[in-house]
Write a protein that holds these residues in place. Structure first.
Motif, PDB file in Angstrom:
ATOM      1  N   GLU A 100      27.377  72.020  64.818  1.00 35.72           N
ATOM      2  CA  GLU A 100      28.662  71.683  64.036  1.00 35.72           C
ATOM      3  C   GLU A 100      29.310  72.796  63.437  1.00 35.72           C
ATOM      4  O   GLU A 100      30.595  72.940  63.257  1.00 35.72           O
ATOM      5  CB  GLU A 100      28.539  70.279  63.218  1.00 35.72           C
ATOM      6  CG  GLU A 100      28.167  69.082  64.171  1.00 35.72           C
ATOM      7  CD  GLU A 100      28.325  67.845  62.983  1.00 35.72           C
ATOM      8  OE1 GLU A 100      28.536  68.041  61.880  1.00 35.72           O
ATOM      9  OE2 GLU A 100      28.227  66.596  63.504  1.00 35.72           O
TER      10      GLU A 100
ATOM     11  N   ALA B 182      32.919  74.672  64.495  1.00 29.46           N
ATOM     12  CA  ALA B 182      34.013  74.717  63.274  1.00 29.46           C
ATOM     13  C   ALA B 182      34.349  76.146  62.682  1.00 29.46           C
ATOM     14  O   ALA B 182      35.631  76.095  62.779  1.00 29.46           O
ATOM     15  CB  ALA B 182      33.292  73.959  61.975  1.00 29.46           C
TER      16      ALA B 182
ATOM     17  N   THR C 220      37.743  67.817  63.223  1.00 24.38           N
ATOM     18  CA  THR C 220      36.549  67.567  63.532  1.00 24.38           C
ATOM     19  C   THR C 220      35.964  66.384  62.816  1.00 24.38           C
ATOM     20  O   THR C 220      35.098  65.849  63.384  1.00 24.38           O
ATOM     21  CB  THR C 220      35.399  68.889  62.808  1.00 24.38           C
ATOM     22  OG1 THR C 220      35.830  68.914  61.315  1.00 24.38           O
ATOM     23  CG2 THR C 220      35.586  70.088  63.559  1.00 24.38           C
TER      24      THR C 220
ATOM     25  N   TYR D 219      33.751  64.878  65.807  1.00 27.81           N
ATOM     26  CA  TYR D 219      32.270  64.865  65.683  1.00 27.81           C
ATOM     27  C   TYR D 219      31.683  63.299  65.675  1.00 27.81           C
ATOM     28  O   TYR D 219      30.416  63.351  66.111  1.00 27.81           O
ATOM     29  CB  TYR D 219      31.854  65.568  64.144  1.00 27.81           C
ATOM     30  CG  TYR D 219      31.989  67.157  64.330  1.00 27.81           C
ATOM     31  CD1 TYR D 219      31.861  67.810  65.539  1.00 27.81           C
ATOM     32  CD2 TYR D 219      32.161  67.808  63.135  1.00 27.81           C
ATOM     33  CE1 TYR D 219      31.967  69.076  65.550  1.00 27.81           C
ATOM     34  CE2 TYR D 219      32.062  69.196  63.261  1.00 27.81           C
ATOM     35  CZ  TYR D 219      32.234  69.838  64.275  1.00 27.81           C
ATOM     36  OH  TYR D 219      32.415  71.158  64.343  1.00 27.81           O
TER      37      TYR D 219
ATOM     38  N   ASN E 140      29.353  65.719  68.902  1.00 27.21           N
ATOM     39  CA  ASN E 140      28.765  66.864  68.036  1.00 27.21           C
ATOM     40  C   ASN E 140      27.562  67.605  68.629  1.00 27.21           C
ATOM     41  O   ASN E 140      26.775  68.173  67.731  1.00 27.21           O
ATOM     42  CB  ASN E 140      28.628  66.187  66.761  1.00 27.21           C
ATOM     43  CG  ASN E 140      27.526  65.326  66.537  1.00 27.21           C
ATOM     44  OD1 ASN E 140      27.129  64.713  67.708  1.00 27.21           O
ATOM     45  ND2 ASN E 140      27.026  65.025  65.384  1.00 27.21           N
TER      46      ASN E 140
END
Length: 213
Positions: A31, A35, A51, A55, A59
């Protein structure tokens, strides 16, 4: 900046913020990697907004690949350069499965071999996810390093090498976040806030907006 001033600078940062954290929201190395890839030429706020919807749905490398490029685009379309970033994230995820059993490698060479991952992104992941003493230099850190006289340089690599050389090892693990947050919220490109600066009296910048506190 003298070694004595550098020591004092980071001691103040540590006292003010003992456990600095990235503004990016993440719960795993994967993650974080996604990002950081999305954050290039974009704000952390815009990335977090995307996100927080992405997510819960996808994710992991497998679930991101299942979305496909077009599916991923629908979640990140508010972020700058999202078409290219979406393609890179899909291909990066495929390579993680093909070569790394789906895990994010804790190795610079392997990270930089991934699509869309440069030195800065690799440094962020190595430092934040794997607790390696790396120094990622973004625009904020580049500005603070040059403006204060901490580690002047003509480009990000010069500044990175300078910071690694002058920052005492005991501060290196958190130095990236301290400098980034200082540049983002206090030592801004415009409207910089010398009156609220913890290191005003240590800084070598000649055009401060106020006297030291």
């Amino acid at each position: 900046m003298t070694p004595k001033k550098i020591e004092e600078m980071f001691e103040r940062f540590k006292k003010a913020n003992p456990d600095p954290r990235s503004d990016l929201q993440f719960n795993s190395p994967y993650e974080l990697l996604v990002a950081v890839m999305l954050s290039a030429q974009a704000t952390d706020i815009s990335v977090n907004k995307a996100t927080e919807k992405l997510y819960p749905v996808a994710n992991t490398p497998e679930s991101i690949i299942a979305l496909g490029v077009e599916g991923l685009k629908s979640y990140v379309k508010t972020i700058n350069l999202y078409p290219t970033k979406s393609k890179n994230i899909i291909r990066m995820s495929e390579i993680l499965l093909e070569k790394h059993d789906g895990d994010v490698p804790a190795d610079r060479e392997a990270l930089e071999a991934l699509p869309g991952v440069g030195r800065k992104t690799a440094n962020v992941v190595l430092n934040t996810a794997f607790n390696q003493m790396t120094m990622a230099v973004d625009t904020h850190i580049f500005r603070v390093s040059n403006r204060t006289g901490l580690a002047p340089g003509k480009n990000v690599l010069e500044v990175e090498k300078g910071l690694v050389k002058v920052i005492p090892p005991k501060y290196m693990m958190n130095a990236h976040h301290w400098l980034l947050l200082h540049g983002r919220y206090v030592c801004k490109a415009k409207n910089f806030q010398c009156e609220n600066c913890l290191i005003n009296d240590l800084c070598g910048y000649p055009d401060k907006t106020t006297a030291a506190r």
